[in-house]
Design a protein around this motif. Structure first.
Motif, PDB file in Angstrom:
ATOM      1  N   LEU A  17       0.876  -1.163   0.000  1.00 34.86           N
ATOM      2  CA  LEU A  17       0.000   0.000   0.000  1.00 34.86           C
ATOM      3  C   LEU A  17       0.912   1.211   0.000  1.00 34.86           C
ATOM      4  CD1 LEU A  17      -2.817  -0.844   2.586  1.00 34.86           C
ATOM      5  CD2 LEU A  17      -3.055  -0.648   0.104  1.00 34.86           C
ATOM      6  N   CYS A  18       0.711   2.123  -0.936  1.00 32.03           N
ATOM      7  CA  CYS A  18       1.542   3.322  -1.056  1.00 32.03           C
ATOM      8  C   CYS A  18       0.653   4.556  -0.954  1.00 32.03           C
ATOM      9  CB  CYS A  18       2.287   3.330  -2.393  1.00 32.03           C
ATOM     10  SG  CYS A  18       3.435   1.960  -2.606  1.00 32.03           S
ATOM     11  N   TYR A  19       1.056   5.481  -0.104  1.00 31.14           N
ATOM     12  CA  TYR A  19       0.283   6.702   0.093  1.00 31.14           C
ATOM     13  C   TYR A  19       1.190   7.923  -0.038  1.00 31.14           C
ATOM     14  CZ  TYR A  19      -2.713  10.171   2.298  1.00 31.14           C
ATOM     15  OH  TYR A  19      -3.462  11.295   2.555  1.00 31.14           O
ATOM     16  N   PRO A  20       1.236   8.547  -1.230  1.00 29.55           N
ATOM     17  CA  PRO A  20       2.089   9.721  -1.449  1.00 29.55           C
ATOM     18  C   PRO A  20       1.699  10.877  -0.530  1.00 29.55           C
ATOM     19  CG  PRO A  20       1.354   8.793  -3.544  1.00 29.55           C
ATOM     20  CD  PRO A  20       0.557   8.123  -2.466  1.00 29.55           C
ATOM     21  N   ASP A  21       2.723  11.559  -0.025  1.00 27.86           N
ATOM     22  CA  ASP A  21       2.499  12.669   0.903  1.00 27.86           C
ATOM     23  C   ASP A  21       2.879  14.018   0.288  1.00 27.86           C
ATOM     24  OD1 ASP A  21       2.072  13.844   3.593  1.00 27.86           O
ATOM     25  OD2 ASP A  21       4.240  14.147   3.526  1.00 27.86           O
TER      26      ASP A  21
END
Length: 292
Positions: A44-48
């Motif tokens: 799971l990747c969540y760009p900030d």
């Protein structure tokens, strides 16, 4: 809503077992690139902040804040920064058990979903990051709880539905089986009758049902009868004896089974639920009066 194929989806999701391998936050400078990795774990990747590109299964995407990406295990993945700004991203690596992998692969999950409440997602990743270094015996439970909340968000926002199922085994008439159960909760339901609806041998039907629903046919029927009894206790003033008849049980058996499942008698359950509903209605009316 009467249970249909969605019940199969729900039961499969309820028994998912996930192992969180690691979670972290990474920041990469412009020019960063990783070519053609094929991990045996899920991501799971969540760009900030900033932007990056992702190539997976011959499709190209732009990773940017406000989106949560799901990267399946066993897929060829390439990454790189996009533009002249640093790219920051929260990520989580996790594994699923074989049966869960087969299920996840059988449904169409979108490559990403939009996250409206970014602070909520930031907090979930921050909690997971903190708990993975906790030296307590509850560490794995905490990690799993946070991951399941995060993954549940992904599934809800991805709007998975019955028609997304790709496993050919789902072509067995499970909708008809569940509809038959729902229509006959008031009578004795035989395994042989359910097997006929599914066009399966009774022995194979029991195994298949348990694989799809996560419980035996008898357990499922009992659960549905308890749920119907709860609904009737909450929505009607029928005597418990009448409700017992409507769910195919003797009065004394329903009372005993209900207390075993719920921890209280049907009459006590009705009092608590109706009292709670009454309080909510009073609060809602009071709020409306204050507003007016």
């Amino acid at each position: 809503m009467k249970p249909t194929i969605e019940s199969i989806l729900q039961n499969q999701l309820n028994k998912i077992q996930a192992e969180v391998i690691m979670t972290a936050y990474s920041e990469n400078l412009p020019g960063w690139k990783v070519q053609k990795t094929e991990p045996d774990f899920y991501r799971l990747c969540y760009p900030d902040k900033g932007k990056a590109w992702l190539e997976i299964q011959n499709e190209r995407y732009i990773l940017e804040p406000g989106t949560l990406y799901f990267l399946p295990a066993g897929t060829v993945q390439s990454f790189g920064t996009e533009g002249d700004e640093p790219y920051g991203c929260y990520w989580c690596h996790f594994r699923l058990e074989l049966g869960d992998i087969e299920f996840i692969n059988s449904i169409h999950l979108p490559p990403f979903v939009y996250v409206r409440d970014r602070q909520m997602m930031n907090d979930l990743f921050a909690k997971m990051y903190t708990y993975q270094y906790h030296p307590t015996i509850t560490r794995e439970l905490r990690l799993k709880a946070i991951f399941l909340e995060m993954f549940s968000f992904y599934l809800d926002e991805g709007h998975i539905q019955a028609q997304t199922l790709q496993d050919p085994n789902f072509e067995v008439k499970w909708n008809e089986v569940l509809a038959y159960i729902e229509a006959n909760l008031h009578v004795n339901i035989q395994i042989e009758d359910l097997a006929k609806v599914a066009f399966l041998h009774p022995n194979y039907f029991i195994t298949s049902f348990k694989n799809f629903m996560g419980c035996s046919p008898i357990q499922y029927v009992t659960n549905r009868r308890i749920e119907l009894a709860k609904q009737l206790l909450m929505e009607t003033d029928f005597p418990v004896a009448t409700i017992a008849k409507k769910v195919g049980m003797q009065n004394h058996y329903l009372s005993r089974l209900f207390k075993r499942y719920m921890g209280l008698t049907p009459i006590h359950y009705r009092k608590i639920v109706k009292h709670s509903i009454g309080n909510r209605l009073e609060t809602a009316v009071a709020s409306e009066e204050d507003y007016n």
